[in-house]
Each structure stands twice: as C-alpha cells, then as structure tokens.
Design an enzyme around this catalytic site. Structure first.
Site, PDB file in Angstrom:
ATOM      1  N   LYS A 125     -30.038   1.409  16.174  1.00 24.05           N
ATOM      2  CA  LYS A 125     -29.713   1.506  17.597  1.00 24.05           C
ATOM      3  C   LYS A 125     -30.977   1.790  18.412  1.00 24.05           C
ATOM      4  O   LYS A 125     -31.830   2.562  17.982  1.00 24.05           O
ATOM      5  CB  LYS A 125     -28.677   2.635  17.787  1.00 24.05           C
ATOM      6  CG  LYS A 125     -28.082   2.720  19.195  1.00 24.05           C
ATOM      7  CD  LYS A 125     -27.010   3.811  19.289  1.00 24.05           C
ATOM      8  CE  LYS A 125     -26.408   3.890  20.688  1.00 24.05           C
ATOM      9  NZ  LYS A 125     -25.371   4.936  20.810  1.00 24.05           N
ATOM     10  N   SER A 142     -20.943   3.478  23.247  1.00 22.48           N
ATOM     11  CA  SER A 142     -22.218   2.885  23.570  1.00 22.48           C
ATOM     12  C   SER A 142     -22.884   2.126  22.417  1.00 22.48           C
ATOM     13  O   SER A 142     -23.745   1.293  22.674  1.00 22.48           O
ATOM     14  CB  SER A 142     -23.174   3.972  24.047  1.00 22.48           C
ATOM     15  OG  SER A 142     -23.534   4.848  22.992  1.00 22.48           O
ATOM     16  N   SER A 198     -19.045   7.249  20.928  1.00 27.22           N
ATOM     17  CA  SER A 198     -19.898   6.055  20.925  1.00 27.22           C
ATOM     18  C   SER A 198     -20.137   5.422  19.564  1.00 27.22           C
ATOM     19  O   SER A 198     -20.703   4.331  19.493  1.00 27.22           O
ATOM     20  CB  SER A 198     -21.250   6.380  21.554  1.00 27.22           C
ATOM     21  OG  SER A 198     -21.141   6.445  22.953  1.00 27.22           O
TER      22      SER A 198
END
Lengths: 493, 95
Positions: A78, A156, A180
């Site tokens: 990420k 997210s 998330s």
C-alpha cells in the site's frame, strides 16, 4: 506450473521449497499480470527491477535451505508505507515526488523474511475514504463486475484489495483505521485482517489517526493471513506503542477445531434497514459456526450506536495534528507564491493545492473539535464514549466470549461515483460494523462468506480478544472452510 | 451546532488551508452536517468516565536518554522543495 500469480502464499511456499518453481518465475508471472491490468488502477508505482533483484536473492536463500515462509513471495505494498527510494505519497498530491530515505518497519520485516515488492498500491488519500475515490492517482476499480458499471473495491486499501482479488500479486499489505482493510476485503472476496493495536509497528507508515491505525495482511486465504501476519508483526523500539510480546506461529494454530468456543452475536449490529441478504449471510455464518461445534450466544454491546460519531471526532482530531507536518517545507509539494506572500500564505496555498477535498474537510473538522471552547464538548466527550465502547467489549470477553460474529459491511460493493452527490456522512456509514474494533484496539478479520443476489462477494467479520489473533484466525479458518467461498471475478480488464 | 461563514473562515485559517471566499458557504454547510451527526454523543451518560488515553493498558517503554540516530543532514534535506547551504529555506518570517 501455470498461472503462478493465482497461487496462495501457502501453495507458493510449498512449491518453492519443493523446487517446482522459483521466486523469479512467480515474480515475472505477477509483473506480466500487472502490465495487463492498468484498467484496475491498482498498482500506481511499479518496481519491477527491485522485485526481480529481491526474487533472485530469495531464490538463492531458498536453495541454501534457509527460507522463512514468506521468502520469495511477490507482494503489493500500500502506498501508505514508506519504502526507501520508491515513491510513497499516501495517494496525496502533497507528497508528490517524495522518496523516503528509510524503510517502514513492516516492509523491512517482510523484506527480511525474503518477500518481494512488486510495487505500490492505490488507496484513498491519507487512508481517508471508503471507496478509493479520493486518491490523487484516480480510482482503483473492483475486478468484480455484474453489469456495465465499474464498482468500487472499497477503501481505503482499495488498490490492495483489487490487486489481490485480481491475482496481480499473491498478497498485499493494508492499513486499517476504521475498516480500511476489512471493508475492501469484503467488497472483493478476499481475507483482510486488522491485528490488535500494537501488534505491527506503525513506524514508517504515514500516520492518519495514530491511536487507531494498524497495518495488516490482505490475502487469498485465512492461512495466508496467518503466515503473512507472522512476518509483519513484532516489537519495534521505533514505535513506542508496538507491543513487546512474542509473535506466535499463527499458522500452527489453525486446526479448524472450534468445538466449545463461544461466539457472540451482538444485538446492536442488527441495524435498522439492514438488507435482507446481509441479515441472511450473518445468520448463515452463525449456523455454520454452530455446526462446527461452537456455541452461539446472544450478546449486547450497548454503545455500538455511538461508535461512528465518536470515531468521526477522534480520527479527524488526530489527523489534523498528524497532517500539520505537510507544510511545504520538508518534503513534497510547495505552492508557487505571489509577490509579497509570507510563510502563512505558503502554508495555506500549499495545503489548499496539495490536499484533496475529503482530507481538507477532515483536517478542518479535527481543527474545529480541538479548538478552544469545543475541546471538552467534542474531543473529550468522544474519548469518554470510546472508553465505554471498549468497556462493552471487555465485559463480553470477561463472560467467556471467544469471538464476535458480525457482517463486515452493510452492503456489497457499490458503483464508483454513485456516492458523489451523497452527504459525507452516508459514506462514513460504510464503517458502521468495523469502526468499533479500531476504537477498542481489537483484532478483526473479514472472511468472504457468500455472494449477493447480484453475484458480488459479501464478507463476515470476526472480532477477537486482544493479542489473540491466533485464536481469531482459527475461528476464521473454520468459517472459511464451512462457507467454502471459491468464486473469482471473471477477467474483463 | 451550526457553523456560520465566519466560523468556517476561522477554522480554515487555523488549519492553514486557503479557502476561497465563494467556497465558504458550502464548507460551512458540510461542517455543520458532520457536527450534527456527532451531536448524538450528547445522548451518552459519560458521568465519571475517564477519557481514554491509551487503548491497551501498557506502560510506554523507556530507554536511555542518549542520541541513537542522526548525522545525515543531506538525507533529511533530500526531499525538501527548497534547501540551501544545509538548511530548509522558507519565505521571510520576520520583517
């Protein structure tokens, strides 16, 4: 071997150890898939040279017989994780061009275990969002599709979820502040684990809300989550909130035997207007665990209703403080200044240009609730409510509950752009089942458990006792086996 | 709680985010909606409850108060938009 990119971590590990494949072959298979998957918007910075160099080193290590489970496994990372010399911008314009001089502890731990980084993954800007639509890179897209619409992979960690579900990598790192990891995992039919607060070091992970943020694995199976968490976790002197506790062999705890375990079903999670198919999935999940020998117990978590409003005070308050560092001085974007502009104009113009709309909104909300005269009414009150939410869980666990079963999300994945006109609060409701877990610092895992009437994946969440990810993963493993979710998105990209 | 335009302007300034005058009414409306949502917290009886300071009951670890890192100013400055002579450079702060 064919379709190496589709392997789980466990399958790849076994194949690597037997000499049936190499890390270079696995890595090349993933890189080829990534090249053809631009339409998913998942990988935003590709690092093929680093990947192949790491893969060659992993192959040498495997040959020498000294190879941990994650050795040679190609991963997506990420964009929130700082990776040395590789763009790390939390999907924000304000960190345009930022290349860290250091490596986050979690990625360093994974690299020390021999893992391979394929590149950086899309996400909502500063992890603020539930649909990956606030990213400076543009949307990540769900590989699942049922009609002409493009669907959100959630957020997210939307790029992480899309990449794992589309087999662009074997697994990915995510982070979870209010859901998330778990919400995008549920939207894409994969497994997502948020560990206990303090299990993984936050050092080098761009901070959103420091008392809630936690990194975790996003994988194709519960076994993979157990393997990958083991490599990510551990005490780190550089993060004073990381726990100085031994990291168990989580995989060894996966027996699938949950006989006599007490699984709580919290009444307050039966939300008004909950879609019938979510209610049914939840009920079916409880029946599966009962059939596997668990005892299903009705429980009450009375302050659940106040978790979202408490979260949307605490998280923006911490964000407004954490994001104060983006001032155009030390890294990233600086606005062009007009004649006569001083340092205040530099700050204000830089932050107006560099932050997206949602981030600006949350920073301002946080600023407001921390400002003189409102601190007690909002921030302190929210922290008191947070203490009550944690107490709810403490009391339930004290009565012998081993894990709590809830839906992971209030719906299946929705269409990109469908929420554009909605009130921001409507988007926040996506976190309704997940946010309590962050407020209480507990481990939570989303397990794919079925398909919606439309044919989209739905997930169930299990919440565990603090530091007992092993037991939680074992319950999740039993649920995974009973649910038998094997569907994959059909390739359209 | 309703946020008026003056409050929105003040909050934007406190947050050091430039907001155009024309955008302030919409911002005030958005902030008001979110604060209304938060007002549910007023229903909770928090009498005698301590605000949470740490989610896990752990004592923060201590270490010797010694320098353990540093000595690489070029790395610290490598990402700066404007760095000169070993320092970060900013517009004039003091007249």
């Amino acid at each position: 071997m064919s379709d190496l990119n589709k392997l789980t971590i466990a399958e790849a590990r076994d194949a690597l150890r037997k000499g049936d494949t190499t890390s270079v072959e696995l890595t090349e298979a993933c890189l080829t898939q990534i090249e053809g998957a631009g339409a998913l918007g998942a990988f935003v910075h590709k690092t093929p040279e680093i990947a192949l160099e790491q893969a060659r080193a992993a192959d040498a290590r495997i040959k020498s017989g000294d190879a941990p489970a994650m050795c040679g496994i190609p991963l997506g990372i990420k964009d929130l994780f700082c990776t040395k010399g590789v763009p790390s911008q939390a999907a924000s314009g304000i960190l345009e061009g930022f290349k860290p001089e250091y490596e986050s502890t979690v990625t360093q731990n994974l690299f020390d275990a021999g893992s391979v980084m394929l590149g950086k993954l899309n996400m909502d800007e500063f992890a603020m969002g539930s649909s990956n639509e606030t990213s400076v890179y543009g949307n990540a897209v769900n590989p699942w599709k049922v009609d002409d619409r493009q669907l959100t992979p959630g957020g997210s960690s939307g790029g992480s979820a899309a990449a794992v579900a589309a087999d662009l990598c074997l697994a990915a790192t995510g982070t979870d502040t209010g859901g998330s990891i778990r919400q995008p995992a549920a939207f894409t039919g994969i497994v997502g684990l948020k560990p206990t607060y303090g299990r993984c070091s936050r050092w080098g992970v761009v901070a959103f809300a420091s008392s809630l943020d936690q990194a975790g694995p996003m994988t194709k199976s519960v076994r993979d989550a157990a393997i990958m968490l083991g490599a990510m976790a551990g005490h780190d002197p550089k993060d004073s909130t990381s726990a100085d506790l031994a990291v168990p062999d989580f995989e060894a705890l996966l027996t699938g035997d949950i006989k006599g375990k007490k699984i709580g079903i919290p009444a307050e999670y039966r939300m008004e207007g909950m879609p019938a198919e979510i209610e049914k999935l939840w009920h079916d999940g409880a029946e599966m665990l009962r059939a596997a020998g668990a005892e299903i117990v009705d429980i009450s978590l009375p302050h659940t209703k106040y978790a979202l409003p408490a979260y949307y005070v605490i998280a923006p308050a911490e964000a407004s403080s954490n994001l104060a560092r983006y001032d155009g001085v030390r890294y990233g974007h600086r606005a062009k200044l007009a004649q006569g502009d001083g340092i205040t104009e530099m700050y204000e113009k830089t932050r107006a240009e560099g932050f997206g709309h949602e981030v600006q909104r949350r920073v301002m909300i946080g600023t407001y609730v921390l400002s003189a005269g409102f601190y007690d009414a909002y921030y302190n009150r929210a922290r008191k409510v947070r203490a009550l939410i944690k107490r709810d869980f403490d009391e339930v666990f004290a009565k012998g509950i081993d894990a709590i079963l809830t839906p992971a999300t209030p719906s299946a994945a929705f269409g990109l752009g469908e929420m554009a006109e909605a009130d921001p609060v409507q988007m926040y409701l996506n976190d309704v089942f997940t946010v309590t877990v962050n407020l209480a610092g507990l481990p939570g895992i989303s397990v794919p458990a079925g398909l919606s009437a439309e044919g989209l994946p739905l997930g169930l969440q299990l919440i565990g006792r603090p530091w007992e990810e092993g037991d939680l993963l074992n319950s999740a493993y039993a649920l995974e086996q009973a649910a038998g979710f094997v569907s994959k998105p059909e390739k359209w990209w | 709680m309703s946020i008026d335009i003056d409050t929105a302007r003040r909050v934007a300034h406190l947050a050091r985010i430039a907001v155009k005058e024309d955008d302030l009414p919409a911002l005030a409306g958005e902030l008001s909606n979110i604060l209304t949502f938060m007002e549910q917290l007023n229903e909770v009886d928090v009498e005698g409850v301590e605000p949470m300071t740490s989610v896990t009951p752990m004592r923060l670890k201590r270490r010797e108060d010694v320098v353990t890192d540093g000595g690489y100013p070029e790395k610290i400055l490598s990402n700066a938009p404007d760095a000169r002579e070993g320092f970060f450079a900013v517009p004039k702060v003091v007249e």
